[in-house]
Design a protein around this motif. Structure first.
Motif, short mmCIF file in Angstrom:
data_model
loop_
_atom_site.label_atom_id
_atom_site.label_comp_id
_atom_site.label_asym_id
_atom_site.label_seq_id
_atom_site.Cartn_x
_atom_site.Cartn_y
_atom_site.Cartn_z
N GLY A 77 11.54 -4.64 -33.29
CA GLY A 77 12.27 -3.62 -32.54
C GLY A 77 13.51 -4.18 -31.87
O GLY A 77 14.57 -3.53 -31.86
N ALA A 78 13.41 -5.38 -31.32
CA ALA A 78 14.56 -6.00 -30.67
C ALA A 78 15.67 -6.31 -31.68
O ALA A 78 16.86 -6.18 -31.37
N GLU A 79 15.28 -6.69 -32.89
CA GLU A 79 16.28 -6.97 -33.93
C GLU A 79 16.99 -5.69 -34.37
O GLU A 79 18.19 -5.70 -34.69
N LEU A 80 16.25 -4.58 -34.39
CA LEU A 80 16.83 -3.30 -34.81
C LEU A 80 17.68 -2.67 -33.70
O LEU A 80 18.52 -1.80 -33.97
N ALA A 81 17.46 -3.08 -32.47
CA ALA A 81 18.12 -2.45 -31.32
C ALA A 81 19.62 -2.70 -31.32
O ALA A 81 20.10 -3.71 -31.83
N SER A 82 20.35 -1.78 -30.71
CA SER A 82 21.80 -1.92 -30.60
C SER A 82 22.24 -2.16 -29.17
O SER A 82 23.43 -2.28 -28.90
N GLY A 83 21.29 -2.22 -28.24
CA GLY A 83 21.62 -2.32 -26.82
C GLY A 83 21.99 -3.73 -26.37
O GLY A 83 21.68 -4.72 -27.03
N ASP A 84 22.64 -3.78 -25.21
CA ASP A 84 22.90 -5.07 -24.56
C ASP A 84 21.61 -5.61 -23.95
O ASP A 84 21.45 -6.82 -23.81
N VAL A 85 20.73 -4.69 -23.58
CA VAL A 85 19.43 -5.03 -22.99
C VAL A 85 18.34 -4.43 -23.85
O VAL A 85 18.48 -3.30 -24.35
N VAL A 86 17.26 -5.17 -24.05
CA VAL A 86 16.10 -4.64 -24.76
C VAL A 86 14.93 -4.61 -23.79
O VAL A 86 14.59 -5.62 -23.17
N ALA A 87 14.34 -3.41 -23.61
CA ALA A 87 13.22 -3.22 -22.70
C ALA A 87 11.98 -2.84 -23.50
O ALA A 87 12.09 -2.30 -24.61
N PHE A 88 10.81 -3.09 -22.92
CA PHE A 88 9.56 -2.84 -23.63
C PHE A 88 8.63 -1.98 -22.79
O PHE A 88 8.49 -2.18 -21.58
N ILE A 89 7.99 -1.02 -23.47
CA ILE A 89 6.99 -0.16 -22.84
C ILE A 89 5.89 0.08 -23.87
O ILE A 89 6.15 0.07 -25.09
N ASP A 90 4.66 0.27 -23.41
CA ASP A 90 3.53 0.49 -24.31
C ASP A 90 3.29 1.98 -24.54
O ASP A 90 3.78 2.83 -23.77
N ASP A 91 2.49 2.29 -25.56
CA ASP A 91 2.23 3.70 -25.89
C ASP A 91 1.14 4.32 -25.02
O ASP A 91 0.77 5.47 -25.25
N ASP A 92 0.63 3.59 -24.03
CA ASP A 92 -0.30 4.17 -23.06
C ASP A 92 0.32 4.18 -21.67
O ASP A 92 -0.39 4.16 -20.66
N ALA A 93 1.66 4.23 -21.63
CA ALA A 93 2.38 4.20 -20.36
C ALA A 93 3.43 5.30 -20.32
O ALA A 93 3.83 5.83 -21.35
N VAL A 94 3.86 5.64 -19.11
CA VAL A 94 4.88 6.67 -18.92
C VAL A 94 5.89 6.14 -17.91
O VAL A 94 5.52 5.72 -16.80
N ALA A 95 7.15 6.15 -18.29
CA ALA A 95 8.21 5.60 -17.44
C ALA A 95 8.71 6.66 -16.45
O ALA A 95 8.89 7.82 -16.81
N ASP A 96 8.94 6.23 -15.23
CA ASP A 96 9.63 7.06 -14.26
C ASP A 96 11.05 7.34 -14.75
O ASP A 96 11.65 6.51 -15.47
N GLU A 97 11.61 8.49 -14.37
CA GLU A 97 12.94 8.86 -14.86
C GLU A 97 14.02 7.87 -14.44
O GLU A 97 15.06 7.75 -15.10
N GLU A 98 13.80 7.15 -13.35
CA GLU A 98 14.79 6.18 -12.86
C GLU A 98 14.48 4.76 -13.32
O GLU A 98 15.11 3.81 -12.85
N TRP A 99 13.52 4.61 -14.24
CA TRP A 99 13.09 3.27 -14.67
C TRP A 99 14.25 2.44 -15.21
O TRP A 99 14.51 1.33 -14.74
#
Length: 306
Positions: A77-99
């Motif tokens: 996923g990090a190799e495919l990403a186009s961002g300056d930053v790569v962040a990680f989250i799991d599929d059993d988690a939910v991010a706050d809107e301001e994360w």
């Protein structure tokens, strides 16, 4: 600054939870956010993901040819990403809107190479009364004693951590030999090893921003005493294993143990003396039991990794 969030999944049983995680990324208040979805070798899951997100703007969907595990999927996923930053989250988690906004703030204000945030518990089956806050880390929730406020830490949880993408790729990403059950050894802590390498090669830790929050679902099986005791044992084993890979990786565990002995246990005993209760007694006992299980796993690791 563009941020790519890598979300890996592989099971149809988790698909509804995966969708909640994906939607929480797409709802971020930070505009320049990309979602990179990596399906780990499941064609049926990949087909559903393509149906739901294949035409979405700023979404990349990839399917591994075979199941390769979480850490290798994250590296992909990090190799495919186009961002300056790569962040990680799991599929059993939910991010706050301001994360993502909170993560970006760490890069802008601290010029950090890695930034992480706080994990809060979504106690799906109810919070177990016997589980002391000092051991919330067993279920992927930020625990009492982690740190007070923002600051530099060795690592945060793997479901709420990010890296400058160039730094991540320069380090070679996660070590894919770490993580998952290998024989009778449930070796955990891929983010711990990577962040220890970050400290060794870049001389920098992870900036922790508690305002960058992710909610982690604690399912019913994760609140069962036997599961937690097993988890504690293998976490202790993993701590010792990490020390063999990166000798500098064990400092925070030592500090946590000192806090347990010098602060947490005495403070709980004082509160128990002032206001006796069955719950307080059980949590104090379990604090000792979990500590013993972690110590047992660590001792086992000493034998295995002599």
């Amino acid at each position: 600054m563009r941020v790519s969030v890598v979300l890996c999944t592989y099971s149809l049983e988790m698909y509804d939870h995966f969708r909640e995680a994906a939607e929480s990324v797409l709802r971020q208040s930070y505009n320049d956010t990309e979602l990179v979805i990596v399906v780990d070798g499941s064609e049926s899951v990949y087909e559903r993901v393509v149906d739901d997100y294949g035409d979405c703007k700023d979404v990349v969907v990839h399917c591994n040819e075979e199941n390769v595990g979480l850490l290798e999927s994250r590296n992909t996923g990090a190799e495919l990403a186009s961002g300056d930053v790569v962040a990680f989250i799991d599929d059993d988690a939910v991010a706050d809107e301001e994360w993502v906004t909170g993560l970006v703030r760490g890069y802008q204000q601290q010029d950090a190479h890695a930034v992480g945030g706080m994990m809060v518990g979504d106690w799906v089956a109810g919070k177990p009364v016997f589980l002391p806050e000092e051991f919330y880390w067993l279920v992927g929730v930020t625990h009492r004693g982690f740190t007070d406020g923002p600051g530099w830490v060795r690592n945060t949880f793997g479901s709420n951590i990010s890296f400058d993408r160039e730094t991540f790729l320069d380090l070679g990403g996660f070590d894919t030999d770490i993580g998952g059950r290998k024989g009778d050894a449930n070796l955990q802590g891929g983010e711990t090893e990577l962040c220890a390498r970050l400290a060794t090669e870049y001389g920098e830790s992870v900036w922790y921003n508690p305002d960058a929050t992710v909610s982690h679902k604690v399912f019913d099986y994760r609140t069962e005493p036997l599961w937690l005791l097993d988890r504690a044992f293998w976490q202790g084993y993993s701590k010792r294993a990490m020390e063999t890979f990166v000798p500098e990786s064990g400092g925070e565990e030592g500090e946590f143990l000192r806090d347990l002995i010098k602060d947490f246990v005495p403070s709980r005993m004082k509160r128990l003396a002032r206001a006796p209760s069955i719950t307080a007694v059980i949590q104090l006992l379990m604090l000792i039991v979990f500590t013993g299980c972690v110590g047992g796993g660590y001792t086992y690791g000493l034998v295995r990794y002599r």
